[in-house]
Write an enzyme that holds these catalytic residues in place. Sequence first.
Site, PDB file in Angstrom:
ATOM      1  N   CYS A  84     -18.141  -8.025 -16.223  1.00  0.00           N
ATOM      2  CA  CYS A  84     -16.877  -7.270 -16.256  1.00  0.00           C
ATOM      3  C   CYS A  84     -16.315  -7.229 -17.681  1.00  0.00           C
ATOM      4  CB  CYS A  84     -15.879  -7.865 -15.278  1.00  0.00           C
ATOM      5  SG  CYS A  84     -15.455  -9.560 -15.671  1.00  0.00           S
ATOM      6  N   ASP A 142     -17.318 -21.978  -7.074  1.00  0.00           N
ATOM      7  CA  ASP A 142     -16.278 -21.567  -8.025  1.00  0.00           C
ATOM      8  C   ASP A 142     -15.631 -22.833  -8.562  1.00  0.00           C
ATOM      9  OD1 ASP A 142     -14.636 -18.671  -8.497  1.00  0.00           O
ATOM     10  OD2 ASP A 142     -13.561 -20.499  -9.059  1.00  0.00           O
ATOM     11  N   PHE A 148     -19.511 -17.994  -8.828  1.00  0.00           N
ATOM     12  CA  PHE A 148     -18.244 -17.427  -9.308  1.00  0.00           C
ATOM     13  C   PHE A 148     -17.630 -16.611  -8.152  1.00  0.00           C
ATOM     14  CE2 PHE A 148     -21.146 -17.581 -12.978  1.00  0.00           C
ATOM     15  CZ  PHE A 148     -20.447 -18.409 -13.848  1.00  0.00           C
ATOM     16  N   ARG A 174     -20.245  -5.274  -2.914  1.00  0.00           N
ATOM     17  CA  ARG A 174     -20.203  -6.215  -1.779  1.00  0.00           C
ATOM     18  C   ARG A 174     -20.869  -5.608  -0.555  1.00  0.00           C
ATOM     19  NH1 ARG A 174     -14.277  -7.017  -3.034  1.00  0.00           N
ATOM     20  NH2 ARG A 174     -14.351  -8.666  -4.589  1.00  0.00           N
ATOM     21  N   ASP A 233     -21.434 -13.362 -10.580  1.00  0.00           N
ATOM     22  CA  ASP A 233     -20.354 -12.444 -10.991  1.00  0.00           C
ATOM     23  C   ASP A 233     -19.307 -13.216 -11.799  1.00  0.00           C
ATOM     24  OD1 ASP A 233     -18.604 -10.307 -11.237  1.00  0.00           O
ATOM     25  OD2 ASP A 233     -17.705 -10.632  -9.264  1.00  0.00           O
ATOM     26  N   ALA A 274     -20.169 -23.697 -12.464  1.00  0.00           N
ATOM     27  CA  ALA A 274     -21.318 -22.929 -11.987  1.00  0.00           C
ATOM     28  C   ALA A 274     -22.616 -23.345 -12.674  1.00  0.00           C
ATOM     29  CB  ALA A 274     -21.073 -21.445 -12.226  1.00  0.00           C
TER      30      ALA A 274
END
Length: 381
Positions: free
Chosen positions: A328, A234, A212, A196, A288, A268
């Site tokens: 992730c 989102d 996201f 960030r 993300d 998205a």
Amino acid sequence: MYGTSLLRGADLGRPGDLGVVFDRKDRFLAIGLIDPSSPIRLRILHQGSPAKIDDDWFRRRIRAAWEERAPLRDPSRPRTDGYRVVNGESDGLPGLVADIYAGTLVLKLYTAAWIPHLRSVVPALLDACPAQRLVLRMNRSMRRDTKHLHGLEDGRILLGAPLDGPVVFHENGLRFEADPVDGQKTGFFLDQRDNRARVGALSKGLDVLNVFSYTGGFSVYAARGGARTVTSVDISRQAIDAVERNLALNRGNPAVAACTHHGVADDAFAVLETLSRSGRRFGLVILDPPMFAQSAAQVEQALRAYARLTQLGLSVLERGGVLVQASCSNRVDADDFFRMIGEAASERGRPLRDATFTGHALDHPVRFADGAYLKCVFAKA
Ligand code: SAH
């Protein structure tokens, strides 16, 4: 250790009992926490030579984890009082995570084996980390099977005043709210802090698209970094509402006050297609997404979804703009992820340039194979 890798004794013990593992020649190997209800039958606490696992042992592990985060508390740096204090297995405490949000410590357990040890762990945590409140969270599998929880439940406040809403904490001098009881993970995605900050440094004068967005971590940094506009997307309306509140918490900053924000609560993929068709372009696009691969079987499919996202992201990125894309999924290998994105971009005639690859922040150390789940690429295209 999986039950299947134990020759004998995989069915012994109650959750939280200490199990000692010996090799075929009866030589000491390791000590771990038993969880008969989990495929991971034993979570290794200690290996090498025999040791006594007692209050002092837990205290030393927690103290070491706390000390390792000292750079985040450096008073000469912009204030960060929300970060991970204990990162499970990587801090020698498998299945146990502790995050601090200003004075609220959130202890998240991934196995009931920790419940009998809370009487050692909680005082050790509070001793290292001064907190006014302690919230206990449990993962989904623990919530399903309540028989070993000793009357405790997910969201229980073990110390301090009840929570009547989110808590406010600081990250690199910015204010954010986190909901430790109902939020995802322990309330905030603390693992993206460094990425960030990097987005903040690249955002000046740009129209930024944060896809996201969840509660808008990247959005607020982009605004402070001087973005002209920020668009957060989102699927969750609550997440988009939280982005607005997080921006409002930072309106005292002139750059944040000057930035125009658009929140879009929708899928998205659909939003990216619509934006692309309408000719909307951005100078910086962040992708993300949530975990795409839950199991090994889903890795191929996940890689294809990442590639599809890359292409959609590029379709709304100005020529020469910055693409930021993260994954992730711990099942997805970093090299495969970066290669897939690079290929997807080249296929679109937008090869990635000046790529920087980033991983885990200081408070999310990785000290075991497969522990590195977070990967992120910053590139021009
Ligand atoms: N970038 C965020 C974390 C993202 S977590 C941060 O820095 O905090 C993943 C987010 O994706 C969640 O908020 C979830 O609501 C959202 N999400 C999941 N599926 C989605 C979809 N199909 N379209 C848009 N958002 C989605």
